[in-house]
Design a protein around this motif. Structure first.
Motif, PDB file in Angstrom:
ATOM      1  N   LEU A 198     -25.577  55.405   7.092  1.00  0.00           N
ATOM      2  CA  LEU A 198     -25.977  54.005   6.964  1.00  0.00           C
ATOM      3  C   LEU A 198     -27.496  53.871   7.065  1.00  0.00           C
ATOM      4  N   ALA A 199     -28.095  54.640   7.969  1.00  0.00           N
ATOM      5  CA  ALA A 199     -29.556  54.594   8.127  1.00  0.00           C
ATOM      6  C   ALA A 199     -30.257  55.111   6.876  1.00  0.00           C
ATOM      7  N   ASP A 200     -29.721  56.181   6.296  1.00  0.00           N
ATOM      8  CA  ASP A 200     -30.308  56.717   5.060  1.00  0.00           C
ATOM      9  C   ASP A 200     -30.236  55.694   3.936  1.00  0.00           C
ATOM     10  N   HIS A 201     -29.124  54.972   3.876  1.00  0.00           N
ATOM     11  CA  HIS A 201     -28.966  53.973   2.823  1.00  0.00           C
ATOM     12  C   HIS A 201     -29.959  52.824   3.010  1.00  0.00           C
ATOM     13  N   ILE A 202     -30.153  52.395   4.262  1.00  0.00           N
ATOM     14  CA  ILE A 202     -31.114  51.325   4.539  1.00  0.00           C
ATOM     15  C   ILE A 202     -32.527  51.776   4.177  1.00  0.00           C
ATOM     16  N   ASP A 203     -32.875  53.023   4.487  1.00  0.00           N
ATOM     17  CA  ASP A 203     -34.199  53.545   4.136  1.00  0.00           C
ATOM     18  C   ASP A 203     -34.397  53.566   2.626  1.00  0.00           C
ATOM     19  N   THR A 204     -33.337  53.919   1.894  1.00  0.00           N
ATOM     20  CA  THR A 204     -33.417  53.927   0.428  1.00  0.00           C
ATOM     21  C   THR A 204     -33.640  52.515  -0.113  1.00  0.00           C
ATOM     22  N   LEU A 205     -32.922  51.537   0.452  1.00  0.00           N
ATOM     23  CA  LEU A 205     -33.105  50.152   0.025  1.00  0.00           C
ATOM     24  C   LEU A 205     -34.526  49.677   0.313  1.00  0.00           C
ATOM     25  N   GLU A 206     -35.048  50.084   1.459  1.00  0.00           N
ATOM     26  CA  GLU A 206     -36.407  49.672   1.821  1.00  0.00           C
ATOM     27  C   GLU A 206     -37.434  50.263   0.865  1.00  0.00           C
ATOM     28  N   ASP A 207     -37.245  51.523   0.490  1.00  0.00           N
ATOM     29  CA  ASP A 207     -38.146  52.155  -0.482  1.00  0.00           C
ATOM     30  C   ASP A 207     -38.060  51.471  -1.840  1.00  0.00           C
ATOM     31  N   ASP A 208     -36.833  51.106  -2.233  1.00  0.00           N
ATOM     32  CA  ASP A 208     -36.652  50.444  -3.520  1.00  0.00           C
ATOM     33  C   ASP A 208     -37.296  49.065  -3.549  1.00  0.00           C
ATOM     34  N   LEU A 209     -37.287  48.395  -2.389  1.00  0.00           N
ATOM     35  CA  LEU A 209     -37.815  47.035  -2.349  1.00  0.00           C
ATOM     36  C   LEU A 209     -39.316  46.974  -2.619  1.00  0.00           C
ATOM     37  N   ILE A 210     -40.030  47.989  -2.182  1.00  0.00           N
ATOM     38  CA  ILE A 210     -41.485  47.951  -2.330  1.00  0.00           C
ATOM     39  C   ILE A 210     -41.928  48.398  -3.716  1.00  0.00           C
ATOM     40  N   VAL A 272     -24.276  53.248  19.577  1.00  0.00           N
ATOM     41  CA  VAL A 272     -24.428  51.790  19.677  1.00  0.00           C
ATOM     42  C   VAL A 272     -25.895  51.403  19.520  1.00  0.00           C
ATOM     43  N   GLU A 273     -26.781  52.135  20.200  1.00  0.00           N
ATOM     44  CA  GLU A 273     -28.216  51.831  20.103  1.00  0.00           C
ATOM     45  C   GLU A 273     -28.718  52.011  18.670  1.00  0.00           C
ATOM     46  N   ALA A 274     -28.265  53.070  18.016  1.00  0.00           N
ATOM     47  CA  ALA A 274     -28.682  53.305  16.631  1.00  0.00           C
ATOM     48  C   ALA A 274     -28.160  52.197  15.712  1.00  0.00           C
ATOM     49  N   THR A 275     -26.933  51.738  15.969  1.00  0.00           N
ATOM     50  CA  THR A 275     -26.357  50.679  15.143  1.00  0.00           C
ATOM     51  C   THR A 275     -27.085  49.360  15.355  1.00  0.00           C
ATOM     52  N   GLU A 276     -27.439  49.058  16.602  1.00  0.00           N
ATOM     53  CA  GLU A 276     -28.190  47.832  16.873  1.00  0.00           C
ATOM     54  C   GLU A 276     -29.561  47.877  16.211  1.00  0.00           C
ATOM     55  N   HIS A 277     -30.187  49.053  16.203  1.00  0.00           N
ATOM     56  CA  HIS A 277     -31.464  49.203  15.491  1.00  0.00           C
ATOM     57  C   HIS A 277     -31.273  48.976  13.991  1.00  0.00           C
ATOM     58  N   LEU A 278     -30.162  49.468  13.453  1.00  0.00           N
ATOM     59  CA  LEU A 278     -29.885  49.276  12.031  1.00  0.00           C
ATOM     60  C   LEU A 278     -29.661  47.799  11.710  1.00  0.00           C
ATOM     61  N   ARG A 279     -29.004  47.080  12.607  1.00  0.00           N
ATOM     62  CA  ARG A 279     -28.792  45.643  12.384  1.00  0.00           C
ATOM     63  C   ARG A 279     -30.125  44.910  12.294  1.00  0.00           C
ATOM     64  N   GLU A 280     -31.037  45.271  13.176  1.00  0.00           N
ATOM     65  CA  GLU A 280     -32.364  44.651  13.141  1.00  0.00           C
ATOM     66  C   GLU A 280     -33.118  45.060  11.882  1.00  0.00           C
ATOM     67  N   GLN A 281     -32.968  46.320  11.493  1.00  0.00           N
ATOM     68  CA  GLN A 281     -33.631  46.799  10.291  1.00  0.00           C
ATOM     69  C   GLN A 281     -33.074  46.110   9.045  1.00  0.00           C
ATOM     70  N   ALA A 282     -31.755  45.895   9.028  1.00  0.00           N
ATOM     71  CA  ALA A 282     -31.144  45.201   7.894  1.00  0.00           C
ATOM     72  C   ALA A 282     -31.595  43.742   7.829  1.00  0.00           C
ATOM     73  N   LYS A 283     -31.757  43.127   8.996  1.00  0.00           N
ATOM     74  CA  LYS A 283     -32.272  41.753   9.033  1.00  0.00           C
ATOM     75  C   LYS A 283     -33.692  41.703   8.487  1.00  0.00           C
ATOM     76  N   ASN A 284     -34.516  42.667   8.898  1.00  0.00           N
ATOM     77  CA  ASN A 284     -35.888  42.738   8.387  1.00  0.00           C
ATOM     78  C   ASN A 284     -35.898  43.035   6.890  1.00  0.00           C
ATOM     79  N   LEU A 285     -34.904  43.794   6.436  1.00  0.00           N
ATOM     80  CA  LEU A 285     -34.813  44.106   5.015  1.00  0.00           C
ATOM     81  C   LEU A 285     -34.569  42.841   4.202  1.00  0.00           C
TER      82      LEU A 285
END
Length: 361
Positions: A198-210, A272-285
């Motif tokens: 899930l984290a890798d996918h979020i990083d890919t989306l973030e790279d695509d956005l810029i 759980v901590e990693a997932t909560e970080h991902l939730r915040e990262q997805a919100k920022n995304l």
């Protein structure tokens, strides 16, 4: 008769250590043979030996040798006579039986006088990759016996079976409480692998956005946020289960296994901590999407504004010479028209050069 050991899929440990361990289970990888080859598998084991029997009905279930531990793995539990007979044979409480059969029951732990019951879920990607399918997985720990009920494919337990087949491993020398921990730990490791994807996918989306030429849509971001939210609903109760097991005073859990359950709690807490970080990262995304969209729109508007600014003086001059006064200068000059066009071109080029130096477009 085939068995879990003879399927020889890539073990969970191999998935974690291998460089290609970026794929998790998905619905299109699930074969009907994984679920319906046999009704279940019974394993009797101790340090001296291991016996494994696949069975299709409860009548084929062998007698439990007193000197060995027993693990019964029941595939795809449902409202069938065979499943209900198994519940009756091991005297399951009615509420536990209902939680095992109901695939929508929540993640939970129940400590009874003669057993410890844990219901959890295995996250599996749907075929379209937009959501997560939660496969039901239950464990019931009794004296000298562990029963597992699973909708997930047997490949998830491949590493546990490989370790059980080795007489030098701790799992063969320990009781069913250690096997109980080992399976929960394997699920926790799988969840760690899942959150990594899930984290890798979020990083890919973030790279695509810029990237200005990205074809990323808002629906892709919403789908990722939905998957992370689904997974977060699983990880929190899993941490609570691990925490409960570290404080349990049940006679079914030996003192030697308490350290392993504390380690299990650490693994689930990290997830759980990693997932909560991902939730915040997805919100920022989501916010980044609107920011980049506004930025690209501003770039377009800047170019359009610059073009409008260039044509503004040209329109002004053309408007003056478009007035129908009789005695306007240059009207009777043979070179009047080309001279006027040259003036317009000079003004346009001058303004374009000025805007370019200012990096306005």
């Amino acid at each position: 008769m085939s068995s879990l050991l003879t399927k020889a899929p890539m073990s969970l440990q191999d998935l974690i250590s291998h460089k290609a361990a970026h794929e998790v289970l998905s619905e299109d990888q699930l074969s009907p043979m994984d679920r319906h080859e046999t009704a279940g598998t019974c394993i009797f084991y101790n340090e001296a030996g291991l016996d494994q029997i696949d069975f299709h009905s409860i009548s084929e279930l062998p007698t439990h040798p007193a000197e060995k531990n027993q693990w019964i793995h029941w595939r795809n539990p449902n409202y069938s006579d065979e499943t209900l007979s198994l519940f009756e044979k091991f005297q399951f409480h009615a509420l536990i039986s209902e939680d095992i059969i109901n695939p929508d029951s929540r993640v939970k732990i129940e400590e009874l006088e003669d057993s410890i019951f844990v219901a959890t879920k295995i996250p599996i990607n749907t075929a379209d990759g937009l959501e997560i399918s939660m496969e039901h997985f239950c464990l019931v720990l009794k004296k000298d016996t562990l029963l597992t009920f699973s909708e997930a494919p047997d490949s998830l337990l491949a590493d546990i079976l490989r370790r059980l087949n080795s007489p030098k491993r701790r799992i063969r020398k320990s009781g069913p409480d250690y096997l109980f921990w080992a399976i929960l730990d394997a699920i926790a490791d799988y969840n760690t692998l899942f959150v990594s994807t899930l984290a890798d996918h979020i990083d890919t989306l973030e790279d695509d956005l810029i990237q200005a030429d990205s074809a990323l849509t808002l629906s892709s971001i919403h789908a990722s946020r939905r998957r992370i939210t689904q997974f977060h609903r699983l990880t929190q109760p899993c941490r609570d289960i691990a925490s409960r097991l570290t404080r349990s005073d049940s006679d079914l859990l030996t003192d030697s296994s308490s350290l392993f359950f504390r380690d299990l709690f650490d693994h689930t807490a990290q997830t759980v901590e990693a997932t909560e970080h991902l939730r915040e990262q997805a919100k920022n995304l989501h916010e980044l999407y609107y920011t980049t969209t506004s930025y690209h729109m501003n770039q377009v508007m800047k170019v359009l504004t610059a073009v409008s600014a260039i044509f503004l003086p040209l329109t002004f001059l053309a408007g003056i010479y478009g007035m129908n006064f009789e005695y306007m200068p240059e009207l009777n000059q043979p070179a009047g028209y080309p001279t006027f066009m040259a003036i317009l071109l000079a003004v346009a080029l001058s303004l374009a050069f000025f805007f370019k130096r200012k990096n306005w477009f």
